[in-house]
Design a protein around this motif. Structure first.
Motif, mmCIF file in Angstrom:
data_model
loop_
_atom_site.group_PDB
_atom_site.id
_atom_site.type_symbol
_atom_site.label_atom_id
_atom_site.label_comp_id
_atom_site.label_asym_id
_atom_site.label_seq_id
_atom_site.Cartn_x
_atom_site.Cartn_y
_atom_site.Cartn_z
ATOM 1 N N ILE A 93 69.547 65.003 24.198
ATOM 2 C CA ILE A 93 68.872 65.030 22.882
ATOM 3 C C ILE A 93 67.844 66.157 22.831
ATOM 4 C CG2 ILE A 93 67.274 63.742 21.382
ATOM 5 C CD1 ILE A 93 68.723 61.187 22.260
ATOM 6 N N LEU A 94 67.122 66.334 23.938
ATOM 7 C CA LEU A 94 66.116 67.405 23.986
ATOM 8 C C LEU A 94 66.756 68.775 23.803
ATOM 9 C CD1 LEU A 94 63.711 66.361 26.894
ATOM 10 C CD2 LEU A 94 63.121 66.708 24.516
ATOM 11 N N VAL A 95 67.824 69.008 24.557
ATOM 12 C CA VAL A 95 68.499 70.309 24.478
ATOM 13 C C VAL A 95 69.073 70.514 23.073
ATOM 14 C CG1 VAL A 95 70.422 71.700 25.366
ATOM 15 C CG2 VAL A 95 68.993 70.389 26.953
ATOM 16 N N GLY A 96 69.764 69.456 22.578
ATOM 17 C CA GLY A 96 70.334 69.527 21.228
ATOM 18 C C GLY A 96 69.249 69.750 20.185
ATOM 19 N N GLY A 97 68.125 69.049 20.348
ATOM 20 C CA GLY A 97 67.011 69.172 19.400
ATOM 21 C C GLY A 97 66.447 70.574 19.373
ATOM 22 N N VAL A 98 66.298 71.158 20.551
ATOM 23 C CA VAL A 98 65.769 72.532 20.633
ATOM 24 C C VAL A 98 66.707 73.495 19.908
ATOM 25 C CG1 VAL A 98 65.316 74.451 22.220
ATOM 26 C CG2 VAL A 98 64.434 72.175 22.741
ATOM 27 N N ILE A 99 68.013 73.308 20.126
ATOM 28 C CA ILE A 99 68.991 74.206 19.482
ATOM 29 C C ILE A 99 68.937 74.035 17.963
ATOM 30 C CG2 ILE A 99 71.477 74.667 19.202
ATOM 31 C CD1 ILE A 99 71.720 73.875 22.225
ATOM 32 N N LEU A 100 68.934 72.749 17.515
ATOM 33 C CA LEU A 100 68.936 72.496 16.064
ATOM 34 C C LEU A 100 67.679 73.048 15.391
ATOM 35 C CD1 LEU A 100 70.367 68.859 15.950
ATOM 36 C CD2 LEU A 100 71.462 70.935 15.121
#
Lengths: 206, 406
Positions: B384-391
């Motif tokens: 979620i953290l990685v995805g959140g940073v990308i989004l």
């Protein structure tokens, strides 16, 4: 039954605390405060247990006279003087108890805290020896942070404070946050184990 | 003459102007006119500040009732340059026919007031006036509104979802472990060393010291610490080694005594249990540190465990322990104290490892299953953290609101 009742109490108390987080409606909203009040009441009564234990252990030490037994005399005398001073003359400002608190207790506490400076020096000496690549990295970043946070750092190179701030704000903060996430998950996991009765070491369960 | 009078009214010193020049004279007229108009407006508005507008009351969301949030738009006179508005006065009445009662004030610049004294179900009307402390604006009135309690905190839906998913994962892996499936748990050096530490103290004929932190039993770290104490006490009982547990809180002392007692019973050594070895010192932070340091220097333990919540005393304890030559294992979830323990101790359990310790030491499939679930939860959070940073990097900022807890 000896184990079942504590497990049931733990389950109910745990679930109630979880529910009160999601349900703002009364009576759930008041439960945390209520539980905190209960805890405070229990703590006050537990103080009697603690003091009883303290007096018992040190009285026994005086009887058996093991190594360093005279420290128990100091402890018991200190306890008696503070207790009598508080009970007889009260604890308000200007009383004998207040005098002892500000002139004996507080300086001794400050002295213990001040010892930290020496311990930091000795620990830093060991930690900052560049024996491994990791220790070298630690040494370099520590030097940059320390020098960057004193006026001397700015005098040497005006960008040093920025480097220091960058280390604290990014690599250090990222590491701390990673630890905090792990801690939060660990707390959830441990809580679940205790609430569901899987973890029962405190009840002599294996 | 009239020009001079106007200038005097406007507070302008006419001596600075040369009235012989026509252009300047015209400018002065314009300037004076503006000044007079401004001055008259000032006089007018200083008597009656403009009222606030758009007064909107609404029930405070996600609460236990008894609160209404009132918002309004600032008075046009609520600007930094003047003192026409010093505060907003909030009035309330349960009926339009009744007199409105002053219930509170909000400072200049504020557009919100929380009335926390309402009775659920009762209709209230609100009125807001801007005031300079002497005069008041016309009131701005609101529609009727009533407060109520909610049964679900909508700002915590994300927490509920996360709790359900993580709980499900933990329970799933516990079930897997129950069915006999072998689960791999990564080795944790600090926990592998517990046996060695107890064994070393036994061989040296020295006691083991276990320090459960300085916080009370309402702290999760202390609870985890007392659970680990049970495991360590069982080993100490098996090895017939003395276990010293100095406590900073009375309740922790009571819980530790019970836990150690049960461990000794389990190990078949109830005779070896001595309640006096699990003793209370003081609630005072540095008094406790001094007491434990004294014990360390007198008893010279072979192994020292620091498990729980520690503050500034961590390094004082760990350095003294180090000077005694004891093998030291620490575990805490206090990030600020971890560097001290890492420096002064032989092994350190970092954060989550403290909470994993009991399960790890027990080697019981059920408890190990919960560890596996915990690790999976961590993997999901990382994703979620990685995805959140990308989004967020691509401008999809809504995810921040989704992940923020109310």
């Amino acid at each position: 039954m000896k184990k079942q009742i504590p497990l049931i109490i733990t389950f109910i108390a745990g679930m109630v605390m979880v529910l009160q987080f999601f349900i703002p409606h009364r009576p759930f909203s008041d439960l945390q405060q209520l539980f905190n009040s209960w805890f405070l009441i229990i703590t006050v009564f537990a103080m009697i247990l603690g003091l009883g234990n303290l007096l018992k252990v040190h009285t026994k030490r005086l009887q058996r006279k093991p190594k360093g037994w005279w420290y128990s005399i100091v402890l018991l005398a200190g306890f008696a003087i503070m207790f009598i001073a508080g009970m007889v003359w009260g604890i308000e400002r200007g009383t004998f108890f207040d005098f002892l608190f500000w002139n004996v207790h507080l300086p001794m506490s400050s002295m213990m805290f001040a010892l930290l400076a020496f311990f930091v020096a000795s620990a830093s000496y060991r930690a900052f020896r560049a024996r491994t690549p990791e220790a070298t990295l630690l040494l370099i970043s520590a030097i940059l942070v320390m020098i960057g946070r004193v006026p001397l750092g700015n005098y040497i190179w005006d960008k040093l404070p920025l480097v220091s701030d960058w280390i604290m704000s990014y690599p250090n903060m990222a590491g701390q946050r990673a630890i905090m996430i792990g801690i939060a998950l660990g707390i959830v996991s441990t809580s679940l184990r205790i609430i569901l009765g899987i973890e029962r070491t405190y009840l002599s369960g294996k | 003459m009239s020009l001079i009078l106007l200038l005097i009214i406007a507070g302008i010193n006419v001596d600075v102007f040369d009235t012989s020049n026509d252009d300047v004279s015209c400018n002065i007229v314009a300037l004076a006119s503006n000044a007079v108009v401004g001055s008259l407006e000032h006089l007018k508005s200083s008597e009656f500040p403009a009222p606030p507008t758009n007064v909107l009351p609404k029930d405070k969301p996600n609460d236990a009732g008894g609160s209404i949030i009132l918002t309004w738009m600032k008075s046009v006179d609520d600007v930094e340059e003047n003192e026409l508005v010093k505060e907003y006065q909030v009035f309330r009445s349960s009926s339009l026919d009744r007199e409105f009662e002053l219930i509170g004030t909000a400072s200049k610049g504020f557009e919100k007031y929380v009335d926390g004294t309402t009775i659920d179900g009762t209709q209230y009307y609100y009125m807001v006036k801007a005031s300079d402390g002497v005069s008041y604006s016309q009131p701005a009135r609101s529609e009727a509104v009533s407060s109520s309690a909610q049964w679900f905190h909508t700002g915590r839906i994300n927490m509920l979802v996360a709790t359900v998913i993580i709980s499900f994962l933990i329970l799933w892996f516990i079930r897997q472990a129950k069915s006999g499936k072998e689960l791999y748990i990564r080795p944790i050096a600090g926990l592998e060393a517990v046996d060695d530490a107890v064994g070393r103290a036994t061989e040296m004929g020295k006691p083991i010291m276990y320090i459960p932190g300085i916080m009370d039993m309402d702290n999760m770290q202390t609870i985890a610490s007392v659970i680990i104490l049970g495991r360590v006490a069982r080993k100490a009982a098996q090895y017939e080694t003395t276990l010293l547990v100095p406590c900073c809180r009375s309740i922790v002392m009571s819980a530790a005594q019970e836990t150690v007692k049960e461990a000794y019973f389990d190990a078949g050594r109830p005779d070896a249990f001595n309640a006096d070895k699990i003793n209370y010192l003081t609630d005072d932070q540095f008094g406790y540190a001094a007491g434990v340091n004294g014990m360390m220097l007198r008893e010279k333990p072979g192994a020292i465990f620091y498990m729980g919540a520690f503050y500034a005393e961590s390094l004082i304890l760990a350095e003294t322990g180090h000077s005694t030559g004891a093998i030291q294992i620490a575990g805490t979830a206090m990030p600020s104290q971890l560097p001290f323990f890492v420096t002064a101790c032989d092994y350190t359990l970092i954060g989550e490892e403290l909470f994993a310790a009991s399960a790890y030491l027990s080697k019981e499939p059920l408890l190990l299953g919960s560890l596996k679930g915990q690790d999976m939860g961590k993997a999901i959070l990382i994703a979620i953290l990685v995805g959140g940073v990308i989004l967020v990097s691509f401008g999809f900022s809504k995810i921040i609101a989704w992940l923020t807890t109310g």
